[in-house]
Design an enzyme around this catalytic site. Structure first.
Site, PDB file in Angstrom:
ATOM      1  N   ARG A 151       3.579  -0.402  -4.882  1.00 46.65           N
ATOM      2  CA  ARG A 151       3.308  -0.883  -3.526  1.00 46.65           C
ATOM      3  C   ARG A 151       1.938  -1.524  -3.403  1.00 46.65           C
ATOM      4  NH1 ARG A 151       6.983   1.573   0.129  1.00 46.65           N
ATOM      5  NH2 ARG A 151       5.642   1.000   1.850  1.00 46.65           N
ATOM      6  N   GLU A 155      15.801 -18.712  -7.479  1.00 42.09           N
ATOM      7  CA  GLU A 155      15.501 -17.348  -7.925  1.00 42.09           C
ATOM      8  C   GLU A 155      14.961 -17.342  -9.346  1.00 42.09           C
ATOM      9  OE1 GLU A 155      15.119 -13.243  -8.375  1.00 42.09           O
ATOM     10  OE2 GLU A 155      15.009 -14.612  -6.672  1.00 42.09           O
ATOM     11  N   LYS A 206      11.273 -15.832 -10.540  1.00 51.71           N
ATOM     12  CA  LYS A 206      11.068 -14.791 -11.544  1.00 51.71           C
ATOM     13  C   LYS A 206       9.979 -15.202 -12.529  1.00 51.71           C
ATOM     14  CE  LYS A 206      12.593 -11.728 -10.132  1.00 51.71           C
ATOM     15  NZ  LYS A 206      12.801 -12.302  -8.891  1.00 51.71           N
ATOM     16  N   CYS A 223       0.837  -1.198   0.000  1.00 51.99           N
ATOM     17  CA  CYS A 223       0.000   0.000   0.000  1.00 51.99           C
ATOM     18  C   CYS A 223       0.877   1.254   0.000  1.00 51.99           C
ATOM     19  CB  CYS A 223      -0.952   0.060   1.175  1.00 51.99           C
ATOM     20  SG  CYS A 223      -2.094  -1.333   1.278  1.00 51.99           S
ATOM     21  N   ASN A 251      -1.811   2.246   5.975  1.00 54.81           N
ATOM     22  CA  ASN A 251      -1.011   1.097   5.576  1.00 54.81           C
ATOM     23  C   ASN A 251      -0.801   0.233   6.805  1.00 54.81           C
ATOM     24  OD1 ASN A 251      -0.733   2.272   3.091  1.00 54.81           O
ATOM     25  ND2 ASN A 251       1.426   2.812   3.338  1.00 54.81           N
ATOM     26  N   GLY A 252      -0.785  -1.088   6.625  1.00 55.88           N
ATOM     27  CA  GLY A 252      -0.510  -1.984   7.735  1.00 55.88           C
ATOM     28  C   GLY A 252      -1.706  -2.849   8.074  1.00 55.88           C
ATOM     29  N   LYS A 286       5.483  -4.494  -4.184  1.00 56.21           N
ATOM     30  CA  LYS A 286       6.938  -4.405  -4.144  1.00 56.21           C
ATOM     31  C   LYS A 286       7.492  -4.452  -2.724  1.00 56.21           C
ATOM     32  CE  LYS A 286      10.995  -3.631  -6.032  1.00 56.21           C
ATOM     33  NZ  LYS A 286      11.637  -4.677  -6.837  1.00 56.21           N
ATOM     34  N   HIS A 308      14.780 -38.562  -6.353  1.00 51.98           N
ATOM     35  CA  HIS A 308      14.200 -38.891  -5.056  1.00 51.98           C
ATOM     36  C   HIS A 308      12.725 -38.501  -4.979  1.00 51.98           C
ATOM     37  CE1 HIS A 308      17.973 -40.200  -3.346  1.00 51.98           C
ATOM     38  NE2 HIS A 308      18.553 -39.108  -3.823  1.00 51.98           N
ATOM     39  N   TRP A 353      -3.027  -2.517  -1.592  1.00 55.00           N
ATOM     40  CA  TRP A 353      -2.826  -3.957  -1.755  1.00 55.00           C
ATOM     41  C   TRP A 353      -3.711  -4.614  -0.719  1.00 55.00           C
ATOM     42  CZ3 TRP A 353      -1.063  -8.166   1.110  1.00 55.00           C
ATOM     43  CH2 TRP A 353      -0.718  -9.303   0.377  1.00 55.00           C
ATOM     44  N   GLU A 405       6.319 -15.468 -10.750  1.00 49.81           N
ATOM     45  CA  GLU A 405       5.686 -14.274 -10.215  1.00 49.81           C
ATOM     46  C   GLU A 405       5.174 -13.324 -11.281  1.00 49.81           C
ATOM     47  OE1 GLU A 405       8.263 -11.960  -7.671  1.00 49.81           O
ATOM     48  OE2 GLU A 405       9.970 -12.244  -8.978  1.00 49.81           O
TER      49      GLU A 405
END
Length: 603
Positions: free
Chosen positions: A27, A480, A484, A2, A100-101, A598, A503, A74, A487
């Protein structure tokens, strides 16, 4: 997550708010809204689901004011709807608030104080604004006292900005765990979650610390603790230009940031290396060298950079290293060594999961270092030491240049500590030369974009699954690389230790499934080749990405030679480009993938 903006004392408040929200859209972009009030006593609340562009279309020319607050969301509590979008307002339409939060005790507050209030959203935020209204109306408090009272009862994380339509000359601000800054302007003042949002208005900012209340007016800023004790704090200057956060000629920030990686490697080298001498804080060097174990704490992409860093520190510093997920470590802290040192990796420096670990580390009296892209961030301020990543603003949600910068800066510290301890391997490691080789190698890769666009099409068109495999340093890299892809393309992707395929996970390989195999780790190279054969025998569509030193005929992507310890700086770039073009081909929003933000400022 946010983003908040606010302005007081400028007749172009609406424009400033919308421009600021555009810069903060990374954000959160589930919904957005603004509230503005003007000197004629007219006020406007405009909210819309979706991105800032949708909100801008809804804001008419009549929506003008000289004070206002804005928010890009968000979603946490409640789905992305207009009712759940910020700003939220009190039942009597007097107070307007953005947040925010996450308020952890919102249900208890709602039951105790607000059982008679009519709620229009499913958010925890609406509880906060209704609580202010409760104390203002039921207990006849002025706005400041009502705001302080409400904040004193709220538990959890928050950054609040409140406007009282009956006295529209002040933005009331409070903060705990969630980032918020004051911007000092010429004849007016602003607030923002990130300085980038207000660089067109000012480069002078003041930090707000947890547990503080701010009364922001056009010609004054009053900061105090929750109990009313005044706080004096100097401002600081943000050395960024508004053009630094522009896409320029690029269609997406992500592609721009991939292309910036060679320059980032050179900048890190120039900043931290003078000749062959590493330039870092001597006291920090002593602290790290004295540790009997290093704990790298991070999340997401930064966690993957930490896995690479583990090998670098253990090789160059001869010290055991644990790499921990911040979200797990804070609540399930293992038995620590006798002389631990903590390294926090965070692009934003505001990662909530990492911050709650740092709070505990500080309580235990241990020393720590934050490696971050934002030097005045919370993690930077609260750690014992800070090292800047020097990557420049990273706007795309999918991190690229911050990952490679983290590995490079980890290498800087590891070499310095190793040399301090007299370890020959560290002295022999020519980091300046290796970073130069890395910069040149990345440039070679990004100059072949069409090649990776074709690979993305040939291997991933119509696919639902994909796998990355490798051993040693390549396993860390595979995690990583798969992140990428998943996402931003929404293809289900996994990174596996190549030797673990037999395995159990080789059961996932079927005819035509794309498998990207890394061969950069010399010790495991031959065994990885055997795993590639196993995958191909089961119909896997394999692309081999190898270091020239270990390449064989038929390898589709051969990378320039670079020291294995830092090879992911180079070998991740093909994965970044493949993910970018796979997402582009699917018509996805590359910079703002669904459900993600982000800066993760909630636990």
């Amino acid at each position: 997550m946010c983003g908040i903006v606010g302005v007081v004392g400028n007749e172009n408040a609406t424009e400033i708010l919308l421009n600021g929200l555009e810069k903060l859209e990374y954000r959160g972009y589930d919904s957005a809204g603004v509230y503005v009030n003007n000197e004629k006593g007219q006020d406007y609340l405009v909210k819309e689901v979706g991105k800032i562009s949708s909100l801008e279309k809804k804001v008419g020319p009549e929506v003008k004011g000289d004070i206002g607050i804005g928010h890009t969301r968000w979603a946490t509590h409640g789905q992305p709807t207009i009712e759940n979008a910020h700003p939220h307002f009190s039942q009597d339409d007097r107070f307007y608030l953005v947040h925010n939060g996450v308020i952890t005790n919102y249900a208890e507050l709602k039951a105790k104080y607000l059982s008679d209030f009519k709620f229009v959203s499913q958010t925890d935020t609406e509880v906060a604004v209704q609580l202010v209204d409760y104390f203002a109306t039921k207990e006849n408090m002025d706005t400041e006292k009502a705001f302080r009272k409400a904040v004193s009862l709220i538990e959890g994380s928050y950054a609040f900005a409140l406007v009282d339509r009956e006295n529209p000359d002040c933005v009331y601000v409070a903060k705990n765990k969630s980032p918020l800054l004051i911007g000092l302007c010429d004849g007016f003042n602003v607030i923002c979650s990130d300085a980038m949002a207000m660089l067109e208005s000012t480069h002078e900012f003041v930090e707000i610390h947890d547990g503080e209340i701010v009364l922001l007016k056009k010609d004054s800023v009053e900061i105090s603790k929750l109990d009313g004790t005044p706080v004096k704090r100097d401002s600081y200057t943000v050395d960024l230009d508004a053009s630094d956060i522009s896409k320029g000629t690029y269609s997406h920030y992500m592609l721009k940031e991939i292309d910036e990686q060679p320059a980032v490697m050179r900048k890190i080298s120039q900043h931290y290396i003078d000749g062959n001498k590493i330039k870092i804080d001597e006291k920090m060097l002593e602290d790290v060298a004295a540790a009997d174990r290093l704990y790298i704490v991070a999340a997401g992409t930064s966690y993957h950079a930490g896995l690479v860093g583990k090998n670098i520190f253990e090789d160059l510093c001869d010290v055991p290293v644990d790499v921990e997920l911040a979200s797990e470590f804070g609540y399930h802290m293992p038995k620590l060594s006798k002389k631990p040192f903590f390294i926090f990796l965070s692009q934003s420096g505001e990662t909530a999961d990492s911050r709650q670990v740092l709070v505990k580390v500080n309580e235990l009296g241990h020393h720590s270092l934050t490696m971050t892209n934002v030097p005045n961030s919370t993690l930077s301020r609260e750690a014992t030491y800070t090292m800047e990543l020097l990557a420049g603003p990273e706007i795309a949600v999918a991190s690229t240049k911050a990952y490679t910068a983290q590995i490079a800066v980890e290498s800087v510290l590891a070499k310095a500590v190793g040399e301090y301890k007299g370890i020959k391997l560290a002295s022999d490691f020519n980091l300046k030369e290796q970073l130069a080789l890395a910069a040149n190698a990345i440039q070679t890769i990004v100059d072949e974009k069409d090649r990776f666009k074709k690979i993305a099409h040939d291997y991933l068109d119509g696919q639902r699954d994909a796998f990355y495999i490798g051993r040693g340093i390549d396993y860390a890299l595979s995690l990583e690389a798969s992140l990428k892809l998943k996402e931003i393309s929404y293809i289900h992707a996994e990174g596996f230790a190549a030797g673990e395929l037999k395995h159990g996970t080789i059961s996932l390989i079927e005819d035509g499934v794309p498998v990207f195999a890394y061969v950069n780790d010399g010790i495991g190279a031959a065994h990885t080749r055997g795993n590639i054969q196993e995958v191909e025998a089961r119909g896997g569509h394999v692309l081999v990405i190898s270091n020239k030193k270990y390449a064989e005929e038929g390898d589709q992507v051969v990378l320039p030679v670079i020291d294995e310890k830092i090879s992911p700086i180079v070998s991740v770039v093909p994965a970044q480009l493949i993910a970018y073009y796979a997402a582009l081909e699917r018509g996805n929003d590359v910079d703002k993938p669904r459900n993600l933000a982000k800066s993760v400022t909630v636990e």
